[in-house]
Motif scaffolding. Structure first.
Motif, PDB file in Angstrom:
ATOM      1  N   ARG A 160      18.059 -26.606 -19.865  1.00  0.00           N
ATOM      2  CA  ARG A 160      18.230 -26.263 -18.449  1.00  0.00           C
ATOM      3  C   ARG A 160      17.341 -27.149 -17.580  1.00  0.00           C
ATOM      4  NH1 ARG A 160      21.262 -21.994 -17.538  1.00  0.00           N
ATOM      5  NH2 ARG A 160      21.650 -20.565 -19.263  1.00  0.00           N
ATOM      6  N   PHE A 161      17.926 -27.625 -16.495  1.00  0.00           N
ATOM      7  CA  PHE A 161      17.147 -28.372 -15.497  1.00  0.00           C
ATOM      8  C   PHE A 161      17.874 -28.347 -14.171  1.00  0.00           C
ATOM      9  CE2 PHE A 161      16.212 -32.270 -13.087  1.00  0.00           C
ATOM     10  CZ  PHE A 161      14.875 -32.031 -12.825  1.00  0.00           C
ATOM     11  N   GLU A 162      17.094 -28.091 -13.126  1.00  0.00           N
ATOM     12  CA  GLU A 162      17.587 -28.197 -11.760  1.00  0.00           C
ATOM     13  C   GLU A 162      16.406 -28.575 -10.884  1.00  0.00           C
ATOM     14  OE1 GLU A 162      20.762 -25.928  -9.101  1.00  0.00           O
ATOM     15  OE2 GLU A 162      19.152 -24.622  -9.813  1.00  0.00           O
ATOM     16  N   CYS A 163      16.460 -29.766 -10.323  1.00  0.00           N
ATOM     17  CA  CYS A 163      15.358 -30.248  -9.494  1.00  0.00           C
ATOM     18  C   CYS A 163      15.079 -29.254  -8.370  1.00  0.00           C
ATOM     19  CB  CYS A 163      15.699 -31.623  -8.917  1.00  0.00           C
ATOM     20  SG  CYS A 163      14.354 -32.297  -7.898  1.00  0.00           S
ATOM     21  N   GLN A 164      13.810 -28.935  -8.192  1.00  0.00           N
ATOM     22  CA  GLN A 164      13.378 -28.015  -7.145  1.00  0.00           C
ATOM     23  C   GLN A 164      12.881 -28.754  -5.902  1.00  0.00           C
ATOM     24  OE1 GLN A 164      13.716 -24.496  -7.854  1.00  0.00           O
ATOM     25  NE2 GLN A 164      14.897 -25.556  -9.428  1.00  0.00           N
ATOM     26  N   GLY A 165      12.844 -30.081  -5.965  1.00  0.00           N
ATOM     27  CA  GLY A 165      12.410 -30.865  -4.813  1.00  0.00           C
ATOM     28  C   GLY A 165      10.939 -30.702  -4.477  1.00  0.00           C
ATOM     29  N   CYS A 166      10.124 -30.381  -5.465  1.00  0.00           N
ATOM     30  CA  CYS A 166       8.705 -30.136  -5.218  1.00  0.00           C
ATOM     31  C   CYS A 166       7.881 -31.416  -5.088  1.00  0.00           C
ATOM     32  CB  CYS A 166       8.124 -29.253  -6.313  1.00  0.00           C
ATOM     33  SG  CYS A 166       8.017 -30.053  -7.929  1.00  0.00           S
ATOM     34  N   GLY A 167       8.354 -32.512  -5.683  1.00  0.00           N
ATOM     35  CA  GLY A 167       7.625 -33.772  -5.625  1.00  0.00           C
ATOM     36  C   GLY A 167       6.520 -33.909  -6.657  1.00  0.00           C
ATOM     37  N   ARG A 168       6.363 -32.940  -7.539  1.00  0.00           N
ATOM     38  CA  ARG A 168       5.290 -33.029  -8.541  1.00  0.00           C
ATOM     39  C   ARG A 168       5.447 -34.228  -9.464  1.00  0.00           C
ATOM     40  NH1 ARG A 168       4.336 -26.861 -10.640  1.00  0.00           N
ATOM     41  NH2 ARG A 168       3.907 -25.971  -8.591  1.00  0.00           N
ATOM     42  N   CYS A 169       6.679 -34.650  -9.714  1.00  0.00           N
ATOM     43  CA  CYS A 169       6.899 -35.791 -10.608  1.00  0.00           C
ATOM     44  C   CYS A 169       6.495 -37.104  -9.937  1.00  0.00           C
ATOM     45  CB  CYS A 169       8.349 -35.837 -11.075  1.00  0.00           C
ATOM     46  SG  CYS A 169       9.568 -35.775  -9.754  1.00  0.00           S
ATOM     47  N   CYS A 170       6.260 -37.075  -8.647  1.00  0.00           N
ATOM     48  CA  CYS A 170       5.924 -38.284  -7.882  1.00  0.00           C
ATOM     49  C   CYS A 170       4.464 -38.308  -7.446  1.00  0.00           C
ATOM     50  CB  CYS A 170       6.778 -38.357  -6.617  1.00  0.00           C
ATOM     51  SG  CYS A 170       8.532 -38.183  -6.889  1.00  0.00           S
ATOM     52  N   THR A 171       3.746 -37.246  -7.731  1.00  0.00           N
ATOM     53  CA  THR A 171       2.393 -37.095  -7.190  1.00  0.00           C
ATOM     54  C   THR A 171       1.414 -36.680  -8.279  1.00  0.00           C
ATOM     55  OG1 THR A 171       2.761 -34.763  -6.657  1.00  0.00           O
ATOM     56  CG2 THR A 171       3.323 -36.355  -4.948  1.00  0.00           C
ATOM     57  N   GLY A 172       0.161 -36.701  -7.909  1.00  0.00           N
ATOM     58  CA  GLY A 172      -0.868 -36.163  -8.798  1.00  0.00           C
ATOM     59  C   GLY A 172      -1.587 -37.214  -9.603  1.00  0.00           C
ATOM     60  N   ASP A 173      -1.830 -36.865 -10.853  1.00  0.00           N
ATOM     61  CA  ASP A 173      -2.614 -37.724 -11.725  1.00  0.00           C
ATOM     62  C   ASP A 173      -2.056 -39.147 -11.753  1.00  0.00           C
ATOM     63  OD1 ASP A 173      -4.214 -35.573 -12.387  1.00  0.00           O
ATOM     64  OD2 ASP A 173      -3.088 -35.104 -14.206  1.00  0.00           O
ATOM     65  N   PRO A 174      -2.950 -40.118 -11.853  1.00  0.00           N
ATOM     66  CA  PRO A 174      -2.488 -41.503 -11.968  1.00  0.00           C
ATOM     67  C   PRO A 174      -1.557 -41.685 -13.152  1.00  0.00           C
ATOM     68  CG  PRO A 174      -4.851 -41.426 -11.593  1.00  0.00           C
ATOM     69  CD  PRO A 174      -4.405 -40.010 -11.859  1.00  0.00           C
ATOM     70  N   GLY A 175      -0.668 -42.624 -13.023  1.00  0.00           N
ATOM     71  CA  GLY A 175       0.283 -42.908 -14.094  1.00  0.00           C
ATOM     72  C   GLY A 175       1.007 -44.199 -13.815  1.00  0.00           C
ATOM     73  N   TYR A 176       2.167 -44.346 -14.388  1.00  0.00           N
ATOM     74  CA  TYR A 176       2.931 -45.571 -14.239  1.00  0.00           C
ATOM     75  C   TYR A 176       4.381 -45.244 -13.946  1.00  0.00           C
ATOM     76  CZ  TYR A 176      -1.155 -47.143 -16.795  1.00  0.00           C
ATOM     77  OH  TYR A 176      -2.441 -47.371 -17.181  1.00  0.00           O
ATOM     78  N   VAL A 177       4.969 -46.016 -13.062  1.00  0.00           N
ATOM     79  CA  VAL A 177       6.415 -46.000 -12.855  1.00  0.00           C
ATOM     80  C   VAL A 177       6.864 -47.415 -13.186  1.00  0.00           C
ATOM     81  CG1 VAL A 177       8.310 -45.714 -11.235  1.00  0.00           C
ATOM     82  CG2 VAL A 177       6.322 -44.208 -11.082  1.00  0.00           C
ATOM     83  N   TRP A 178       7.347 -47.576 -14.416  1.00  0.00           N
ATOM     84  CA  TRP A 178       7.734 -48.894 -14.908  1.00  0.00           C
ATOM     85  C   TRP A 178       8.959 -49.397 -14.159  1.00  0.00           C
ATOM     86  CZ3 TRP A 178       3.649 -50.316 -17.140  1.00  0.00           C
ATOM     87  CH2 TRP A 178       2.908 -49.456 -17.949  1.00  0.00           C
ATOM     88  N   VAL A 179       8.920 -50.666 -13.772  1.00  0.00           N
ATOM     89  CA  VAL A 179      10.047 -51.282 -13.063  1.00  0.00           C
ATOM     90  C   VAL A 179      10.438 -52.591 -13.732  1.00  0.00           C
ATOM     91  CG1 VAL A 179       9.731 -50.203 -10.802  1.00  0.00           C
ATOM     92  CG2 VAL A 179       8.428 -52.248 -11.357  1.00  0.00           C
ATOM     93  N   GLU A 180      11.730 -52.838 -13.722  1.00  0.00           N
ATOM     94  CA  GLU A 180      12.303 -54.050 -14.302  1.00  0.00           C
ATOM     95  C   GLU A 180      12.770 -54.977 -13.173  1.00  0.00           C
ATOM     96  OE1 GLU A 180      12.336 -54.691 -17.540  1.00  0.00           O
ATOM     97  OE2 GLU A 180      11.456 -52.744 -18.041  1.00  0.00           O
ATOM     98  N   ASP A 181      13.121 -56.201 -13.545  1.00  0.00           N
ATOM     99  CA  ASP A 181      13.546 -57.204 -12.574  1.00  0.00           C
ATOM    100  C   ASP A 181      14.643 -56.711 -11.640  1.00  0.00           C
ATOM    101  OD1 ASP A 181      11.777 -59.186 -13.435  1.00  0.00           O
ATOM    102  OD2 ASP A 181      13.200 -59.985 -14.898  1.00  0.00           O
ATOM    103  N   GLU A 182      15.686 -56.080 -12.212  1.00  0.00           N
ATOM    104  CA  GLU A 182      16.819 -55.638 -11.392  1.00  0.00           C
ATOM    105  C   GLU A 182      16.390 -54.574 -10.391  1.00  0.00           C
ATOM    106  OE1 GLU A 182      17.062 -54.439 -15.028  1.00  0.00           O
ATOM    107  OE2 GLU A 182      16.875 -56.607 -15.221  1.00  0.00           O
ATOM    108  N   GLU A 183      15.517 -53.694 -10.799  1.00  0.00           N
ATOM    109  CA  GLU A 183      15.044 -52.633  -9.913  1.00  0.00           C
ATOM    110  C   GLU A 183      14.201 -53.212  -8.780  1.00  0.00           C
ATOM    111  OE1 GLU A 183      14.776 -49.045 -13.165  1.00  0.00           O
ATOM    112  OE2 GLU A 183      13.195 -50.561 -13.158  1.00  0.00           O
TER     113      GLU A 183
END
Length: 138
Positions: free
Chosen positions: A12-35
């Protein structure tokens, strides 16, 4: 006969729009050339300018930069939304269906503790989960 994964009935999954996946502890959002190219184009800047402003090298890979508080550079704290949502990197598009999150029921339960949309809403079929997991290995 192949063994069914623990999530054979889906997750089960339904985005709640909370933004937690985009905020908080440092991390990485890997990006490729096309992106990078697509994002630069959307923001009407050269690829070089985009990389200078929004990309950092981590070893041999590239990641979007973060704000000092750990938030993604494209997260709008006022609206709690991504400013580049339609072109967000594949890492963001596949959350929470990452290999690290679905490798075991225990890993999924941990994901559910940090993401209020995980474990909620409609069932995402096993085939969809596996298709998303195959997009990027995290």
């Amino acid at each position: 006969m192949a063994t069914k994964p623990w999530y054979h009935a889906g997750l089960r999954f339904e985005c709640q729009g909370c933004g937690r996946c985009c905020t908080g502890d440092p991390g990485y959002v890997w990006v490729e050339d096309e992106e990078i190219a697509a994002l630069a184009n959307a923001l009407q800047m050269s690829r070089e300018e985009f990389e200078q402003l929004f990309v950092r090298w981590v070893g041999q890979r590239r990641s979007l930069v973060e704000l000092p508080n750990g938030d993604c550079v494209f997260f709008d704290n006022q609206s709690r939304r991504c400013r580049v949502y339609e072109l967000r990197p594949r890492q963001c598009r596949t959350w929470p269906f990452w290999e690290s999150n679905v490798r075991s029921n225990q890993a999924w339960q941990q994901t559910c503790r940090v993401c209020p949309g995980s474990g909620q809403g409609p069932v995402v079929p096993r085939e969809t989960v596996e298709r998303l997991v195959a997009v990027i290995r995290i």
